[in-house]
Design a protein around this motif. Structure first.
Motif, PDB file in Angstrom:
ATOM      1  N   LYS A 269       0.817  -1.220   0.000  1.00 18.40           N
ATOM      2  CA  LYS A 269       0.000   0.000   0.000  1.00 18.40           C
ATOM      3  C   LYS A 269       0.855   1.276   0.000  1.00 18.40           C
ATOM      4  CE  LYS A 269      -0.695   0.225   5.044  1.00 18.40           C
ATOM      5  NZ  LYS A 269       0.494   1.076   5.292  1.00 18.40           N
ATOM      6  N   ASP A 270       2.142   1.170   0.357  1.00 21.90           N
ATOM      7  CA  ASP A 270       3.000   2.357   0.419  1.00 21.90           C
ATOM      8  C   ASP A 270       3.765   2.626  -0.879  1.00 21.90           C
ATOM      9  OD1 ASP A 270       2.244   2.876   3.059  1.00 21.90           O
ATOM     10  OD2 ASP A 270       3.740   1.449   3.835  1.00 21.90           O
ATOM     11  N   ILE A 271       3.622   1.734  -1.858  1.00 24.45           N
ATOM     12  CA  ILE A 271       4.426   1.848  -3.079  1.00 24.45           C
ATOM     13  C   ILE A 271       4.059   3.084  -3.899  1.00 24.45           C
ATOM     14  CG2 ILE A 271       4.826   0.772  -5.338  1.00 24.45           C
ATOM     15  CD1 ILE A 271       5.079  -1.883  -3.906  1.00 24.45           C
ATOM     16  N   ALA A 272       2.772   3.320  -4.094  1.00 23.11           N
ATOM     17  CA  ALA A 272       2.345   4.458  -4.919  1.00 23.11           C
ATOM     18  C   ALA A 272       2.873   5.773  -4.331  1.00 23.11           C
ATOM     19  CB  ALA A 272       0.827   4.486  -5.043  1.00 23.11           C
ATOM     20  N   GLY A 273       2.773   5.927  -3.025  1.00 24.52           N
ATOM     21  CA  GLY A 273       3.263   7.134  -2.362  1.00 24.52           C
ATOM     22  C   GLY A 273       4.769   7.287  -2.497  1.00 24.52           C
ATOM     23  N   PHE A 274       5.476   6.170  -2.363  1.00 28.99           N
ATOM     24  CA  PHE A 274       6.936   6.194  -2.507  1.00 28.99           C
ATOM     25  C   PHE A 274       7.322   6.670  -3.915  1.00 28.99           C
ATOM     26  CE2 PHE A 274      10.806   4.058  -3.960  1.00 28.99           C
ATOM     27  CZ  PHE A 274      11.719   4.452  -2.998  1.00 28.99           C
ATOM     28  N   LEU A 275       6.660   6.118  -4.931  1.00 27.69           N
ATOM     29  CA  LEU A 275       6.982   6.486  -6.319  1.00 27.69           C
ATOM     30  C   LEU A 275       6.648   7.949  -6.583  1.00 27.69           C
ATOM     31  CD1 LEU A 275       5.791   3.287  -8.258  1.00 27.69           C
ATOM     32  CD2 LEU A 275       8.155   4.015  -7.808  1.00 27.69           C
ATOM     33  N   ALA A 276       5.539   8.414  -6.045  1.00 26.50           N
ATOM     34  CA  ALA A 276       5.143   9.815  -6.237  1.00 26.50           C
ATOM     35  C   ALA A 276       6.157  10.745  -5.573  1.00 26.50           C
ATOM     36  CB  ALA A 276       3.745  10.043  -5.673  1.00 26.50           C
ATOM     37  N   ASP A 277       6.598  10.428  -4.366  1.00 22.56           N
ATOM     38  CA  ASP A 277       7.603  11.238  -3.661  1.00 22.56           C
ATOM     39  C   ASP A 277       8.887  11.335  -4.454  1.00 22.56           C
ATOM     40  OD1 ASP A 277       6.059  11.836  -1.539  1.00 22.56           O
ATOM     41  OD2 ASP A 277       7.045  10.476  -0.113  1.00 22.56           O
ATOM     42  N   ARG A 278       9.329  10.196  -4.990  1.00 27.18           N
ATOM     43  CA  ARG A 278      10.612  10.193  -5.694  1.00 27.18           C
ATOM     44  C   ARG A 278      10.530  10.897  -7.042  1.00 27.18           C
ATOM     45  NH1 ARG A 278      15.110   8.017  -4.615  1.00 27.18           N
ATOM     46  NH2 ARG A 278      15.472   7.559  -6.798  1.00 27.18           N
ATOM     47  N   ALA A 279       9.315  10.980  -7.599  1.00 26.29           N
ATOM     48  CA  ALA A 279       9.162  11.638  -8.898  1.00 26.29           C
ATOM     49  C   ALA A 279       9.205  13.155  -8.761  1.00 26.29           C
ATOM     50  CB  ALA A 279       7.853  11.189  -9.554  1.00 26.29           C
ATOM     51  N   ARG A 280       9.027  13.656  -7.522  1.00 24.55           N
ATOM     52  CA  ARG A 280       9.089  15.100  -7.297  1.00 24.55           C
ATOM     53  C   ARG A 280      10.504  15.602  -7.524  1.00 24.55           C
ATOM     54  NH1 ARG A 280       4.416  15.283  -3.980  1.00 24.55           N
ATOM     55  NH2 ARG A 280       5.176  14.107  -2.215  1.00 24.55           N
ATOM     56  N   PRO A 281      10.637  16.815  -8.159  1.00 23.83           N
ATOM     57  CA  PRO A 281      11.976  17.297  -8.493  1.00 23.83           C
ATOM     58  C   PRO A 281      12.807  17.738  -7.287  1.00 23.83           C
ATOM     59  CG  PRO A 281      10.319  18.895  -9.173  1.00 23.83           C
ATOM     60  CD  PRO A 281       9.587  17.690  -8.685  1.00 23.83           C
ATOM     61  N   GLU A 282      12.176  18.211  -6.195  1.00 22.31           N
ATOM     62  CA  GLU A 282      12.953  18.732  -5.068  1.00 22.31           C
ATOM     63  C   GLU A 282      13.816  17.639  -4.453  1.00 22.31           C
ATOM     64  OE1 GLU A 282       8.992  20.951  -4.897  1.00 22.31           O
ATOM     65  OE2 GLU A 282       9.732  18.959  -5.420  1.00 22.31           O
ATOM     66  N   PRO A 283      15.142  17.800  -4.530  1.00 19.48           N
ATOM     67  CA  PRO A 283      16.014  16.757  -3.974  1.00 19.48           C
ATOM     68  C   PRO A 283      15.865  16.632  -2.460  1.00 19.48           C
ATOM     69  CG  PRO A 283      17.328  18.550  -4.957  1.00 19.48           C
ATOM     70  CD  PRO A 283      15.888  18.906  -5.140  1.00 19.48           C
ATOM     71  N   MET A 284      15.422  17.695  -1.790  1.00 22.35           N
ATOM     72  CA  MET A 284      15.295  17.646  -0.335  1.00 22.35           C
ATOM     73  C   MET A 284      14.228  16.645   0.104  1.00 22.35           C
ATOM     74  SD  MET A 284      17.598  19.537   0.745  1.00 22.35           S
ATOM     75  CE  MET A 284      17.210  19.587   2.499  1.00 22.35           C
ATOM     76  N   LEU A 285      13.298  16.370  -0.814  1.00 22.07           N
ATOM     77  CA  LEU A 285      12.226  15.447  -0.454  1.00 22.07           C
ATOM     78  C   LEU A 285      12.638  13.995  -0.640  1.00 22.07           C
ATOM     79  CD1 LEU A 285       9.099  17.292  -1.879  1.00 22.07           C
ATOM     80  CD2 LEU A 285       9.788  17.015   0.507  1.00 22.07           C
TER      81      LEU A 285
END
Ligand code: C2E
Ligand code: MG
Ligand code: MG
Ligand code: MG
Length: 288
Positions: A269-285
């Motif tokens: 259930k956490d995979i979609a959120g993980f992929l969305a977070d990593r797709a964000r450009p801000e390296p700090m995230l």
């Protein structure tokens, strides 16, 4: 005599301790085997997923499915404990089929740029019946077989090399990739690489941990990366935990990495959120 007395006492103590530990281990293993036989494994076995990241693009390219057993009788039992017992007691095929079913069901919801890595036991490949069942499941899989990597641990590549070789050939004909897991921990790593048609190796985490402090580890990782590059096969470095290890691997031209640096294994259930977070450009995230 003082020395004899102490020698004896020491020896007797050692024997006692050994006997107790040994018996405890045997009892513990027997309890695990009995619980495995009695369990409703469809319910109690769970699959978690750990990302594999491409260094150059910083993209998640795959998830490795890892088994967890939430035993009603024994509590949580780690795979390092129950997989070897399932192998010895002839139960592994049943576990593999259940786990593969769950891993494939999860992967059907992923973007099609993401691959699934699944661990097979070499024991599975020695059983024609299990191999057939695996082939059938992969054939009916909800994702393309070209998106599936099958990992085989090299320490488990035992006697029946011909049967394993034949099974690997069939799995590759189906379109799957086959990886040699825990590379470097077996007795004859290089001959496995030579004799079996692997598409990828996974460098064991024991070489990576300490590669920034131990010159030998560093040189082994460096050589293995060069070897796989020359041979034209893919390579994943396992067990990357620190930013120092990560920058060394980048320097050495490593291609793919997996480890706590990016993420521990996560629930489906956490995979979609993980992929969305990593797709964000801000390296700090980003994690790590
Ligand atoms: P493996 O296939 O080499 O899987 C990698 C193991 O390393 C996993 O342990 C993972 O959680 C751990 N790991 C990943 N990154 C790091 C890190 O940065 N640091 C450290 N310390 N560890 C890291 P896990 O999940 O406990 O699995 C252990 C082994 O059990 C697996 O090693 C595999 O050989 C076996 N296994 C797990 N699931 C299955 C399965 O479904 N089928 C079969 N046949 N074997 C499985
Ligand atoms: Mg693996
Ligand atoms: Mg491994
Ligand atoms: Mg392993």
């Amino acid at each position: 005599d003082y020395a004899l007395y102490h020698g004896k006492r020491h020896r007797r103590g050692t024997v006692n301790i050994f006997t107790v530990d040994h018996d405890t281990q045997i009892q513990r293993d027997a309890a695990v085997e009995i619980a495995l036989r009695k369990a409703d494994l469809e319910r109690e076995l769970v699959v978690v997923f750990q990302p594999i990241v491409d260094i150059a693009s910083d993209r998640t390219v795959a998830f490795e499915a890892l088994a967890r057993w939430k035993s009603v009788a024994l509590g949580d039992v780690p795979p390092t404990q129950f997989i070897p017992i399932a192998e010895r007691s002839g139960l592994i095929g049943r576990l593999t089929v259940i786990l593969l079913g769950k891993a494939l069901a999860a992967a059907r919801h992923w973007p099609d740029t993401i691959r699934l890595s699944f661990n097979l036991s070499a024991h599975d490949l020695c059983s024609p019946q299990i191999v057939l069942q695996i082939i059938q499941m992969l054939n009916d899989a909800p994702i393309e077989t070209s998106r599936i990597d099958l990992e085989i641990t090299e320490t488990a590549l035992l006697h029946d090399m011909e049967q394993v070789q034949e099974a690997i050939r069939m799995l590759k004909l189906l379109g799957c990739s086959v990886s040699l897991d825990d590379f470097g921990t077996g007795y004859s790593s290089l001959s496995h690489l030579h004799a079996l048609p692997f598409t990828k190796i996974k460098i064991d985490r024991s070489f990576v941990q300490g590669m920034d402090s131990k010159p030998a580890s560093y040189k082994i990782v460096k050589s293995l990366l060069a070897l796989t590059r020359d041979m034209g096969i893919d390579c994943v470095v396992e067990g990357v935990e620190t930013v120092e290890e990560m920058s060394l691997l980048r320097e050495l031209g490593g291609k793919m990495v997996q480890g706590y640096y990016f993420s521990r294994p996560m629930e489906e259930k956490d995979i979609a959120g993980f992929l969305a977070d990593r797709a964000r450009p801000e390296p700090m995230l980003r994690s790590g």
